[in-house]
Design an enzyme around this catalytic site. Sequence first.
Site, mmCIF file in Angstrom:
data_model
loop_
_atom_site.group_PDB
_atom_site.id
_atom_site.type_symbol
_atom_site.label_atom_id
_atom_site.label_comp_id
_atom_site.label_asym_id
_atom_site.label_seq_id
_atom_site.Cartn_x
_atom_site.Cartn_y
_atom_site.Cartn_z
ATOM 1 N N TYR A 195 0.836 -1.200 0.000
ATOM 2 C CA TYR A 195 0.000 0.000 0.000
ATOM 3 C C TYR A 195 0.873 1.254 0.000
ATOM 4 O O TYR A 195 0.626 2.205 -0.761
ATOM 5 C CB TYR A 195 -0.917 -0.009 1.226
ATOM 6 C CG TYR A 195 -1.648 1.287 1.468
ATOM 7 C CD1 TYR A 195 -2.811 1.592 0.769
ATOM 8 C CD2 TYR A 195 -1.166 2.218 2.398
ATOM 9 C CE1 TYR A 195 -3.481 2.793 0.989
ATOM 10 C CE2 TYR A 195 -1.829 3.411 2.625
ATOM 11 C CZ TYR A 195 -2.989 3.694 1.919
ATOM 12 O OH TYR A 195 -3.645 4.886 2.141
ATOM 13 N N THR A 196 1.917 1.252 0.846
ATOM 14 C CA THR A 196 2.819 2.396 0.911
ATOM 15 C C THR A 196 3.520 2.619 -0.418
ATOM 16 O O THR A 196 3.676 3.766 -0.877
ATOM 17 C CB THR A 196 3.854 2.191 2.031
ATOM 18 O OG1 THR A 196 3.174 1.982 3.272
ATOM 19 C CG2 THR A 196 4.763 3.402 2.168
ATOM 20 N N LYS A 199 1.076 4.329 -2.780
ATOM 21 C CA LYS A 199 0.870 5.743 -2.457
ATOM 22 C C LYS A 199 2.106 6.579 -2.790
ATOM 23 O O LYS A 199 1.987 7.754 -3.176
ATOM 24 C CB LYS A 199 0.493 5.899 -0.978
ATOM 25 C CG LYS A 199 -0.928 5.458 -0.652
ATOM 26 C CD LYS A 199 -1.965 6.296 -1.379
ATOM 27 C CE LYS A 199 -3.374 6.006 -0.885
ATOM 28 N NZ LYS A 199 -4.403 6.770 -1.632
#
Length: 289
Positions: A195-196, A199
Amino acid sequence: MTTSPTAPVALVTGAAKRLGSSIAEALHAEGYTVCLHYHRSAADASTLAATLNARRPNSAITVQADLSNVATASFSETDGSVPVTLFSRCSALVDACYMHWGRCDVLVNNASSFYPTPLLRKDAGEGGSSVGDKESLEVAAADLFGSNAIAPYFLIKAFAQRVADTRAEQRGTSYSIVNMVDAMTSQPLLGYTMYTMAKEALEGLTRSAALELASLQIRVNGVSPGLSVLPDDMPFSVQEDYRRKVPLYQRNSSAEEVSDVVIFLCSPKAKYITGTCIKVDGGYSLTRA
């Protein structure tokens, strides 16, 4: 009160609930007509649209699309069309604004999948348990990168192409794109590596698109909230650990606090701001574990 034919139009992805619905309501309160994208939350999207249309007739529509899984996502509209590629699905969202109102002035890339993908946990393809409700890390990658980075890229591309095509008719119009990034790009949550990564890609897209689209007077900025309106399945221990690290007030950011920054970036007051990312995290990104 009825909607003015010259009212600015905003497309908000993931607008059915939580932070997305707050952003959509805030834009509507500022006089925007809104296109509410949703994936599975049809009832929530319809309820929000009905509420907004009761306040101002013909000021909100809903459009469904799966922006998460690059390989297998589906799209449905009332006319039954089923575009296959992710880009065609993203284009259809922008097209919906032009079909209903003849314009699209603001794009808010808010739709996002969010769940952990621990590096040391075996996924189903390796003989271990599944990642969340996903069958493998490959599917999780398509989901997380699709919703958080690839779909925003295609939506920005479709938005910009429409602006370029209608530039003569919409002369003097101000355009704004806001990408919902995340404070975790500065300080990741343990276990949320993929997820990081996604993003981080979205933050890079924000800067790159701002540079490329400046000639069309399209401003591209990001907002990086800390934990705000949380998914129901986020462990309480993770939430508590996060709040403990926030220097200012030791709490989550509210949806209204985040929406206020989105409204500012879309407004004439931010007309000379592009390529930046504003953190709304109470100082979380300044700290270390």
